[in-house]
Design an enzyme around this catalytic site. Structure first.
Site, PDB file in Angstrom:
ATOM      1  N   LYS A  60       0.833  -1.219   0.000  1.00  0.00           N
ATOM      2  CA  LYS A  60       0.000   0.000   0.000  1.00  0.00           C
ATOM      3  C   LYS A  60       0.865   1.266   0.000  1.00  0.00           C
ATOM      4  O   LYS A  60       0.472   2.296  -0.531  1.00  0.00           O
ATOM      5  CB  LYS A  60      -0.915   0.022   1.230  1.00  0.00           C
ATOM      6  CG  LYS A  60      -2.148  -0.876   1.097  1.00  0.00           C
ATOM      7  CD  LYS A  60      -3.295  -0.104   0.477  1.00  0.00           C
ATOM      8  CE  LYS A  60      -4.581  -0.822   0.337  1.00  0.00           C
ATOM      9  NZ  LYS A  60      -4.797  -1.972  -0.364  1.00  0.00           N
ATOM     10  N   LYS A  88      -2.773  -8.859 -10.105  1.00  0.00           N
ATOM     11  CA  LYS A  88      -4.177  -9.258  -9.947  1.00  0.00           C
ATOM     12  C   LYS A  88      -5.114  -8.090 -10.288  1.00  0.00           C
ATOM     13  O   LYS A  88      -4.729  -6.917 -10.161  1.00  0.00           O
ATOM     14  CB  LYS A  88      -4.427  -9.785  -8.530  1.00  0.00           C
ATOM     15  CG  LYS A  88      -4.236  -8.768  -7.468  1.00  0.00           C
ATOM     16  CD  LYS A  88      -4.698  -9.262  -6.108  1.00  0.00           C
ATOM     17  CE  LYS A  88      -4.659  -8.053  -5.183  1.00  0.00           C
ATOM     18  NZ  LYS A  88      -5.326  -8.125  -3.966  1.00  0.00           N
ATOM     19  N   LYS A 124      -9.243  -2.969  -7.490  1.00  0.00           N
ATOM     20  CA  LYS A 124     -10.101  -1.787  -7.551  1.00  0.00           C
ATOM     21  C   LYS A 124      -9.276  -0.526  -7.744  1.00  0.00           C
ATOM     22  O   LYS A 124      -9.795   0.500  -8.142  1.00  0.00           O
ATOM     23  CB  LYS A 124     -10.891  -1.654  -6.236  1.00  0.00           C
ATOM     24  CG  LYS A 124     -11.940  -2.716  -6.022  1.00  0.00           C
ATOM     25  CD  LYS A 124     -12.528  -2.562  -4.627  1.00  0.00           C
ATOM     26  CE  LYS A 124     -13.372  -3.758  -4.242  1.00  0.00           C
ATOM     27  NZ  LYS A 124     -13.453  -3.905  -2.775  1.00  0.00           N
TER      28      LYS A 124
HETATM   29  P1  AMP Z   1     -11.051  -6.573  -1.273  1.00  0.00           P
HETATM   30  O1  AMP Z   1     -11.654  -5.901  -2.444  1.00  0.00           O
HETATM   31  O2  AMP Z   1      -9.569  -6.390  -1.208  1.00  0.00           O
HETATM   32  O3  AMP Z   1     -11.744  -6.270   0.019  1.00  0.00           O
HETATM   33  O4  AMP Z   1     -11.247  -8.144  -1.515  1.00  0.00           O
HETATM   34  C1  AMP Z   1     -12.434  -8.841  -1.246  1.00  0.00           C
HETATM   35  C2  AMP Z   1     -12.256 -10.300  -1.580  1.00  0.00           C
HETATM   36  O5  AMP Z   1     -11.990 -10.481  -2.964  1.00  0.00           O
HETATM   37  C3  AMP Z   1     -11.095 -10.972  -0.838  1.00  0.00           C
HETATM   38  O6  AMP Z   1     -11.495 -12.266  -0.418  1.00  0.00           O
HETATM   39  C4  AMP Z   1     -10.014 -11.072  -1.875  1.00  0.00           C
HETATM   40  O7  AMP Z   1      -9.156 -12.172  -1.660  1.00  0.00           O
HETATM   41  C5  AMP Z   1     -10.817 -11.278  -3.143  1.00  0.00           C
HETATM   42  N1  AMP Z   1     -10.116 -10.746  -4.325  1.00  0.00           N
HETATM   43  C6  AMP Z   1      -9.774  -9.448  -4.561  1.00  0.00           C
HETATM   44  N2  AMP Z   1      -9.162  -9.315  -5.747  1.00  0.00           N
HETATM   45  C7  AMP Z   1      -9.099 -10.566  -6.289  1.00  0.00           C
HETATM   46  C8  AMP Z   1      -8.586 -11.093  -7.536  1.00  0.00           C
HETATM   47  N3  AMP Z   1      -8.036 -10.305  -8.449  1.00  0.00           N
HETATM   48  N4  AMP Z   1      -8.702 -12.428  -7.742  1.00  0.00           N
HETATM   49  C9  AMP Z   1      -9.285 -13.243  -6.822  1.00  0.00           C
HETATM   50  N5  AMP Z   1      -9.789 -12.804  -5.642  1.00  0.00           N
HETATM   51  C10 AMP Z   1      -9.709 -11.489  -5.380  1.00  0.00           C
END
Ligand code: AMP
Ligand code: TRP
Length: 391
Positions: A166, A257, A260
């Protein structure tokens, strides 16, 4: 107390099309079906013995969830909900306090929280079956965080990768680096302690997440063990439930990956994108100039990512897709992937529109009732914790 939303009569997912009062969301298991499903293993190596599984997971409200969030997490949450045995407790949270670990604009965050909440309902989480709530509406999460911070290891936290990524610091950065110390805030550093509190406050046994959360889950397990060791067997040791879609990659930078925060919006497919937006994004996805289609994630990350996405929707292996498309053009593969994603997300997008357009207070009602139910669940744990610690 948990009150049923049915009596509000404000559920925008209920059709008034004349075909009866049916729920538009497809695929929700009826109670009788839950019995037939495989049950989750609740025997953990240490921690108290647990009768029924408790499933907990969270997502940050930092933008409309994308295809990576869906395949890596949200789709699993719905599957677990629909297949859960009757005794299973399910809790899903919009972890808005975690979002504050990097600066946020208040107006933007307010909008994102609602959008993320609406998305959880749109993908198929059912408030009658799952407790869905904003993390900040349940103060016990932060209360337990303080308690866990008294046992959490600084050495472990300083080795974790998220605060470094980050702050765009190298992976081997440490607290000895003056640059790291100058930039790092306590909230970002202790992010995993709040995550552990989210999980442990509900005495969760299973945590469905994407691969990138494995390190945070290990930290939660370690912290639960440390606490249990000092104060008695209070917390079950939570198990990560990693989705088969481990890492959905960026469409523009397929070695990273999908996220957002990537500056190029064409790098991700949002769950609210229209069919034509989805098809356009897939069409301009970064691939390579080799003539034939093959599945080779190391040397051909772009085309392999498209194949993987397709395989998650079609339930067919990547190799099978690659051999089916071997002599086809990249253009036709892209077309097929675009159409498949758009078709699969169509219902979600429609329901999202209905929920966001509802003026009857449906979303706020679900959030309030979810918050109350989550607080009740958290209170039970806090009682045990306080007693064990002499508070
Ligand atoms: P976040 O948006 O970081 O709060 O992620 C929410 C969930 O989505 C978490 O369980 C992450 O592991 C999963 N996640 C986020 N980005 C990816 C991605 N590119 N591929 C697979 N899982 C993801
Ligand atoms: N750190 C998680 C992510 O970025 C979100 C999260 C916060 C979470 N608390 C949690 C996930 C508890 C699972 C369980 O995706």
């Amino acid at each position: 107390m948990r009150v049923s939303l049915a009596r509000h009569g404000a559920n925008p997912l209920r059709s008034t099309s004349g075909k009866g009062n049916f729920t538009l969301r497809p695929g929700i298991a009826q109670p009788s079906k839950w019995h037939q499903q495989r049950s989750l293993n609740t025997s953990t190596s240490s921690g108290p013995s647990v009768k029924d599984p408790v499933i907990f997971s969270g997502i940050q409200p930092t933008g409309v969830p994308h295809l990576g969030n869906y395949l890596g997490a949200l789709r699993q949450w719905v599957k677990l909900q629909d297949e859960a045995s009757p005794g299973t407790k399910l809790l899903f949270s919009i972890v808005d306090l975690h979002a504050l670990t990097v600066p946020q604009d208040a107006k933007q965050l307010r909008a994102w929280r609602r959008e993320a909440f609406a998305t959880l309902l749109a993908v198929g989480l059912d408030p009658k079956r799952s407790t869905i709530f904003y993390q900040s509406s349940v103060p016990a999460h932060t209360e337990l965080m303080w308690i866990l911070s008294t046992v959490a290891s600084m050495g472990y936290l300083s080795r974790m990768t998220q605060w470094k990524s980050k702050l765009q610091l190298p992976e081997d950065a440490s607290l000895d680096d003056s640059e790291a110390r100058a930039q790092l805030r306590l909230g970002l550093f202790s992010y995993p302690v709040l995550q552990a509190a989210d999980i442990l406050i509900h005495r969760a046994t299973h945590v469905p997440v994407g691969e990138d959360q494995r390190q945070h889950l290990e930290f939660s397990r370690y912290t639960a063990n440390s606490f249990n060791h000092l104060y008695g067997n209070i917390f079950p040791i939570p198990e990560a439930h990693i989705s088969p879609a481990k890492r959905v990659m960026s469409l523009k930078e397929p070695t990273s990956k999908m996220s957002k925060s990537h500056p190029d919006p064409k790098s991700r497919i949002l769950l609210t994108d229209s069919a034509s937006e989805i098809q356009k994004k897939v069409k301009v996805a970064l691939t390579d100039s080799e003539a034939k289609i093959s599945y080779d994630p190391t040397n051909r990350p772009g085309v392999s990512n498209l194949i993987e996405i397709l395989s998650h929707f079609e339930g067919v292996s990547c190799q099978e897709i690659a051999s089916e498309y071997e002599s086809a053009s990249l253009r036709s593969l892209k077309e097929h992937v675009g159409v498949r994603i758009a078709d699969s997300l169509k219902d979600i997008r429609e329901r999202y529109g209905q929920i966001m357009g509802d003026r009857g207070g449906y979303l706020d009602d679900v959030a309030r009732e979810g918050g109350e139910a989550a607080q009740a669940s958290a209170d039970l744990t806090m009682k045990k914790v306080k007693k064990a610690m002499g508070l």
